[in-house]
Design an enzyme around this catalytic site. Structure first.
Site, short mmCIF file in Angstrom:
data_model
loop_
_atom_site.label_atom_id
_atom_site.label_comp_id
_atom_site.label_asym_id
_atom_site.label_seq_id
_atom_site.Cartn_x
_atom_site.Cartn_y
_atom_site.Cartn_z
N LYS A 1 17.26 39.14 58.53
CA LYS A 1 16.95 38.63 59.53
C LYS A 1 17.07 37.21 58.94
O LYS A 1 17.37 36.20 57.79
CB LYS A 1 15.69 39.24 59.95
CG LYS A 1 15.53 40.17 60.57
CD LYS A 1 14.49 41.12 61.03
CE LYS A 1 14.23 42.33 61.72
NZ LYS A 1 12.69 42.07 61.74
N TYR B 1 17.22 44.64 71.20
CA TYR B 1 15.43 45.55 70.75
C TYR B 1 14.93 45.70 72.47
O TYR B 1 14.18 45.61 73.13
CB TYR B 1 15.02 44.20 70.66
CG TYR B 1 14.67 43.28 69.16
CD1 TYR B 1 14.85 45.19 68.14
CD2 TYR B 1 14.70 42.44 68.58
CE1 TYR B 1 14.39 44.49 66.52
CE2 TYR B 1 14.87 43.02 66.76
CZ TYR B 1 14.78 43.94 66.44
OH TYR B 1 14.62 43.64 64.98
N ASN C 1 9.51 40.19 58.70
CA ASN C 1 9.58 41.24 57.72
C ASN C 1 11.23 40.77 57.27
O ASN C 1 11.41 42.52 56.66
CB ASN C 1 9.40 42.13 58.65
CG ASN C 1 9.87 42.67 59.39
OD1 ASN C 1 11.04 41.96 60.22
ND2 ASN C 1 9.42 43.74 59.91
N HIS D 1 16.63 44.14 59.23
CA HIS D 1 16.68 45.15 59.93
C HIS D 1 17.15 45.69 59.35
O HIS D 1 18.16 46.01 58.71
CB HIS D 1 17.43 44.42 61.23
CG HIS D 1 17.32 45.40 62.38
ND1 HIS D 1 16.62 45.99 62.72
CD2 HIS D 1 18.62 46.35 62.49
CE1 HIS D 1 17.39 47.24 63.94
NE2 HIS D 1 18.38 47.49 63.17
N GLU E 1 24.14 50.14 67.94
CA GLU E 1 23.71 48.78 67.64
C GLU E 1 24.79 48.34 66.61
O GLU E 1 25.11 47.71 66.63
CB GLU E 1 22.38 48.78 66.31
CG GLU E 1 21.35 49.19 67.08
CD GLU E 1 20.03 49.05 65.42
OE1 GLU E 1 20.32 49.19 65.11
OE2 GLU E 1 19.03 49.32 65.98
P1 GDP Z 1 11.88 48.26 62.72
O1 GDP Z 1 12.43 49.45 63.47
O2 GDP Z 1 10.73 48.11 61.26
O3 GDP Z 1 12.61 46.24 62.46
O4 GDP Z 1 10.54 48.50 64.01
P2 GDP Z 1 10.44 48.17 64.80
O5 GDP Z 1 11.79 48.39 65.81
O6 GDP Z 1 9.75 48.93 65.52
O7 GDP Z 1 10.18 46.48 65.34
C1 GDP Z 1 11.64 45.30 65.69
C2 GDP Z 1 11.02 44.45 65.12
O8 GDP Z 1 9.77 43.62 65.69
C3 GDP Z 1 9.67 44.30 64.09
O9 GDP Z 1 11.07 44.59 62.92
C4 GDP Z 1 9.28 43.38 64.03
O10 GDP Z 1 10.48 41.88 63.36
C5 GDP Z 1 8.63 42.69 65.45
N1 GDP Z 1 7.77 43.74 65.48
C6 GDP Z 1 7.43 45.27 65.41
N2 GDP Z 1 5.66 45.30 65.59
C7 GDP Z 1 5.85 43.74 65.98
C8 GDP Z 1 4.32 43.61 66.18
O11 GDP Z 1 3.38 44.36 66.05
N3 GDP Z 1 4.06 41.91 65.98
C9 GDP Z 1 4.87 41.10 65.41
N4 GDP Z 1 4.53 39.68 65.75
N5 GDP Z 1 6.32 41.45 65.49
C10 GDP Z 1 6.79 43.05 65.78
MG MG Z 2 13.77 49.01 65.17
#
Ligand code: GDP
Ligand code: MG
Length: 157
Positions: free
Chosen positions: A16, A56, A119, A122, A133
């Protein structure tokens, strides 16, 4: 060559914008290479909001979605496709928990990040998600089919 179940599995990994800014691309790629996975696609790009909204799609109604879009479009990212046995699940383990506060040391997020909003990487979360994807981010021609010469040392035939 010989068929080994699941060896052709592929996943999408992206560094990212914060990871690119912090010059972590090489270290992150090194982890996948040293684990034994095969790089089959890679590019650097500035993402459009349109592509991100498809990527997303299941997060569109989340309260953090606008800030996620802002974060992901804040600079260039590096997207990759890695191939190998069980690569989707193994790379989720290598990447660590979505929330870096919960991510184990030794994982990418556990070693390089603090907060969920930055974080670093991805990783696709399922085989079906990975297929979706990869189709979204890469043209067929951008994915390389090549034989890794140490394949016999990585997998039992
Ligand atoms: P991943 O698959 O582990 O990346 O997590 P998700 O698919 O649930 O979410 C996608 C991305 O959205 C995450 O990697 C974070 O960058 C962001 N994200 C997810 N949950 C949160 C949250 O509660 N707060 C914020 N600020 N960003 C979030
Ligand atoms: Mg995800």
């Amino acid at each position: 060559h010989m068929w080994i179940p699941g060896v052709r599995e592929r996943t999408l990994i992206a560094v990212k914008p914060d990871g690119v800014q912090r010059r972590l691309v090489g270290q992150i790629m090194q982890r996948f290479e040293q684990r034994g996975f095969k790089l089959v696609g890679m590019k650097m790009l500035q993402v459009s909001e349109e592509l991100l909204s498809q990527h997303y799609q299941e997060l569109r109604r989340k309260p953090f979605y606008p800030s996620l879009l802002h974060y992901m479009t804040s600079g260039p990212i590096v997207v990759m496709v890695w191939e190998g046995h069980n690569v989707v699940r193994t790379s989720r383990i290598m990447v660590g928990d979505t929330n870096p506060a919960e991510a184990q040391a030794g994982t990418v997020r556990g070693d390089f990040s603090i907060h969920i909003s930055r974080n670093v990487v991805h990783a696709s979360d399922s085989v079906e998600g990975a297929q979706r994807e990869i189709q979204l981010w890469f043209h067929r021609k951008e994915l390389m089919d090549w034989d890794c010469y140490d394949h016999n040392s990585t997998y039992q035939l």
